[in-house]
Design an enzyme around this catalytic site. Sequence first.
Site, PDB file in Angstrom:
ATOM      1  N   PHE A  41     -38.076 -38.101   0.010  1.00  0.00           N
ATOM      2  CA  PHE A  41     -37.577 -38.969  -1.059  1.00  0.00           C
ATOM      3  C   PHE A  41     -36.082 -39.155  -0.855  1.00  0.00           C
ATOM      4  O   PHE A  41     -35.313 -38.205  -0.956  1.00  0.00           O
ATOM      5  CB  PHE A  41     -37.845 -38.411  -2.468  1.00  0.00           C
ATOM      6  CG  PHE A  41     -37.431 -39.410  -3.518  1.00  0.00           C
ATOM      7  CD1 PHE A  41     -38.306 -40.397  -3.939  1.00  0.00           C
ATOM      8  CD2 PHE A  41     -36.145 -39.418  -4.034  1.00  0.00           C
ATOM      9  CE1 PHE A  41     -37.911 -41.374  -4.858  1.00  0.00           C
ATOM     10  CE2 PHE A  41     -35.736 -40.391  -4.952  1.00  0.00           C
ATOM     11  CZ  PHE A  41     -36.627 -41.360  -5.372  1.00  0.00           C
ATOM     12  N   ASP A  96     -29.718 -35.065   3.832  1.00  0.00           N
ATOM     13  CA  ASP A  96     -29.603 -35.637   2.497  1.00  0.00           C
ATOM     14  C   ASP A  96     -29.517 -34.478   1.505  1.00  0.00           C
ATOM     15  O   ASP A  96     -30.518 -33.864   1.163  1.00  0.00           O
ATOM     16  CB  ASP A  96     -30.815 -36.538   2.208  1.00  0.00           C
ATOM     17  CG  ASP A  96     -30.758 -37.150   0.814  1.00  0.00           C
ATOM     18  OD1 ASP A  96     -29.939 -36.688  -0.008  1.00  0.00           O
ATOM     19  OD2 ASP A  96     -31.549 -38.071   0.548  1.00  0.00           O
ATOM     20  N   LYS A 109     -25.256 -37.528  -7.099  1.00  0.00           N
ATOM     21  CA  LYS A 109     -25.634 -36.833  -8.340  1.00  0.00           C
ATOM     22  C   LYS A 109     -24.522 -35.983  -8.949  1.00  0.00           C
ATOM     23  O   LYS A 109     -23.652 -36.493  -9.642  1.00  0.00           O
ATOM     24  CB  LYS A 109     -26.885 -35.984  -8.085  1.00  0.00           C
ATOM     25  CG  LYS A 109     -28.122 -36.832  -7.754  1.00  0.00           C
ATOM     26  CD  LYS A 109     -29.367 -35.986  -7.697  1.00  0.00           C
ATOM     27  CE  LYS A 109     -30.574 -36.697  -7.159  1.00  0.00           C
ATOM     28  NZ  LYS A 109     -31.385 -37.400  -8.149  1.00  0.00           N
TER      29      LYS A 109
HETATM   30  C1  LIG Z   1     -32.777 -36.213  -1.948  1.00  0.00           C
HETATM   31  C2  LIG Z   1     -32.440 -37.480  -2.683  1.00  0.00           C
HETATM   32  N1  LIG Z   1     -31.874 -38.487  -2.010  1.00  0.00           N
HETATM   33  C3  LIG Z   1     -31.550 -39.635  -2.626  1.00  0.00           C
HETATM   34  C4  LIG Z   1     -31.807 -39.825  -3.957  1.00  0.00           C
HETATM   35  C5  LIG Z   1     -31.456 -41.144  -4.602  1.00  0.00           C
HETATM   36  O1  LIG Z   1     -30.377 -41.039  -5.471  1.00  0.00           O
HETATM   37  P1  LIG Z   1     -30.113 -42.181  -6.553  1.00  0.00           P
HETATM   38  O2  LIG Z   1     -31.228 -42.087  -7.557  1.00  0.00           O
HETATM   39  O3  LIG Z   1     -28.776 -41.835  -7.145  1.00  0.00           O
HETATM   40  O4  LIG Z   1     -30.099 -43.484  -5.842  1.00  0.00           O
HETATM   41  C6  LIG Z   1     -32.401 -38.798  -4.695  1.00  0.00           C
HETATM   42  C7  LIG Z   1     -32.711 -38.987  -6.123  1.00  0.00           C
HETATM   43  O5  LIG Z   1     -33.496 -38.301  -6.728  1.00  0.00           O
HETATM   44  C8  LIG Z   1     -32.732 -37.596  -4.042  1.00  0.00           C
HETATM   45  O6  LIG Z   1     -33.312 -36.587  -4.684  1.00  0.00           O
END
Ligand SMILES: Cc1ncc(COP(=O)(O)O)c(C=O)c1O
Length: 402
Positions: free
Chosen positions: A141, A226, A255
């Site tokens: 994700f 990530d 975040k």
């Molecule tokens: C591992 C990871 N990458 C990217 C994202 C995407 O972030 P955003 O919702 O701020 O676009 C999330 C969101 O939950 C995430 O958990």
Amino acid sequence: MPSSAELIATEHRLGAHNYKPLDVVLTRGEGVYVWDDAGMRYLDCLSAYSAVNQGHCHPKILAAMVEQAGKLTLTSRAFRNDQLAPLYEELAALTGAHKILPMNSGAEAVETAIKAVRKWGYETRGIAENKAEIIVCEGNFHGRTLGIVSFSTDPEARAGFGPFLPGFRTVPFGDADAFEAAVNENTVGALIEPIQGEAGVIIPPAGYLRKIRDICTRQDITLILDEIQTGLGRTGRLLAEEHEDIEADVTLIGKALSGGFYPVSAVLSNSEVLGVLKPGQHGSTFGGNPLACAVARAALKVLTEENMIENSAEMGTYFLDGLRDIRSNIVKEVRGRGLMLAIELTPEAGGARQYCYALKDLGLLAKDTHVDTLRLAPPLIISRQQVDWALERIAAVLGSGR
Ligand SMILES: Cc1ncc(COP(=O)(O)O)c(C=O)c1O
């Protein structure tokens, strides 16, 4: 003041139904707690998907935001502002990054990294035009943009949104041999979550990331971790990569970079990857704005100054041990690292959502993920007494279920 029932009805009527929230209407937050419109207090065990690591409405982040909002909020990158360079310096000192690119949402940071790594591959590795490939993992994700859902393996995230972006190769998460087998002369990058959060807090086998690091180094592949969810203390370290004593070439954070006040994300680069981007090739009106930078600076400061990362490690172990002690015939597995925790229920439990509602009635907010998993990720400032309080409620709810 409309009632919560009226507010929910309005959301249903006027809002797109792209989320299915628990029916609790929150009006206030402070530290680990949030309150609903009837004044009921809840222990927040989701922390806005780990964006509120520092706790709700942290007074120092709030003060920084208010002060900056009264001075200067947005210049765009057409001009410079006095908050961006200090943020660069503080982020570099904290993470060891050599180059930084600020964005807003997590998904934008991911998109930025994909663009930069592709360009790096063409310019530095001499990959043939339009052939660059990035290896991603099953169950990933990384956000919701079209580019990102192009390599999602979740049918719900993809169905109906094609045609998709090519250039990704998917391998099982946690399997370094499968990763190595997928490498070819066009592989420019690997995009991996150190722990898969949305998939249900899936922790890869020990040594996995170290093996991936070695393969990437040997094959001249850019390792992009990530850490948008795992980073900034969530797993008990500043970055989850530290658990395996490795360094990614590119690290994505978001975040909690703003403590939940504002969308702020960043691409941190330890290699020359970000160096390939020249003026006009990438950007964002709001990325790197002074308000965002001031908020992020305060959010990073309190994270380290108030020992939140250490507390995450300590309380995470305590919480995990406590969850493992719960006797329940509907718990299949409990897992976690730091304060990134999950309880996977057996199929007989009938789905995690009903238990989220039962916990809500007892004053604890948690979220189901992938039907059977209950995710727990409180703010990193949670105390031992608050963990005990949570454990009592979780035991009461899961102990009674069958
Ligand atoms: C591992 C990871 N990458 C990217 C994202 C995407 O972030 P955003 O919702 O701020 O676009 C999330 C969101 O939950 C995430 O958990």
